[in-house]
Design a protein around this motif. Structure first.
Motif, short mmCIF file in Angstrom:
data_model
loop_
_atom_site.label_atom_id
_atom_site.label_comp_id
_atom_site.label_asym_id
_atom_site.label_seq_id
_atom_site.Cartn_x
_atom_site.Cartn_y
_atom_site.Cartn_z
N CYS A 91 10.20 -7.69 -6.67
CA CYS A 91 9.75 -6.42 -6.10
C CYS A 91 10.97 -5.64 -5.64
O CYS A 91 11.74 -6.12 -4.81
N THR A 118 -0.75 -9.07 -12.10
CA THR A 118 0.22 -8.55 -11.14
C THR A 118 -0.33 -7.38 -10.33
O THR A 118 -0.12 -7.30 -9.13
N TRP A 167 7.28 -3.70 -9.66
CA TRP A 167 7.09 -5.15 -9.70
C TRP A 167 7.30 -5.63 -11.13
O TRP A 167 6.68 -5.11 -12.06
N ARG A 179 -0.74 -7.40 -6.28
CA ARG A 179 -0.10 -6.38 -5.43
C ARG A 179 -1.08 -5.81 -4.42
O ARG A 179 -0.73 -5.57 -3.26
#
Length: 147
Positions: free
Chosen positions: A19, A134, A26, A138
């Motif tokens: 990150c 992902t 990301w 997040r």
């Protein structure tokens, strides 16, 4: 640099996500697989020959802790992940580390990650989130862990 790495792991698989605090991007930088972590407990011992008894009579060795094959597999996988995280730190690829793993595997990680690496751990999430994409990961992680 202000890079944060997130290790999302369980006993069978792991991902390292980078990150960037400056631009909020990301990226998955590594993926690991432990096929033994998916096997049922009995399957881990099928190929092994029977062991001969080392004790006399009904006495057992009190100093030998009982470690299951699954625990040994998880420990070996945690050691592999710890080595990869240590290399990333040595290469200065990140400054902060967030660990995301179910409680039992998080314990294995703590056993196999050295003190210098643990100093960079800024947060932990005690849940198995390895199957999340992902983008959903997040959304699920508290933003305070990443700043």
């Amino acid at each position: 640099m202000a890079q944060t790495w997130i290790l999302v792991a369980d006993g069978a698989r792991a991902r390292v996500i980078e990150c960037n605090a400056r631009n909020g991007v990301w990226n998955e930088v590594a993926c690991f697989d432990n096929p033994e972590g998916r096997l049922p407990g009995r399957s881990l011992t099928r190929d092994r020959p029977p062991r001969a008894a080392e004790s006399v009579g009904s006495a057992r060795h009190a100093i030998e802790p009982h470690t299951t094959p699954r625990e040994k597999s998880a420990g070996n996988f945690a050691r592999l992940l710890g080595d990869a995280l240590a290399r990333g730190l040595e290469e200065r690829r990140y400054e902060k580390l967030v660990l995301v793993a179910p409680p039992r595997f998080l314990g294995a990680l703590h056993e196999h990650i050295g003190a210098p690496l643990m100093q960079h751990v800024t947060g932990e999430v005690r849940r198995n989130l390895t199957t999340l994409p992902t983008a959903e990961l997040r959304e699920r992680l508290p933003s305070r862990l990443l700043h």
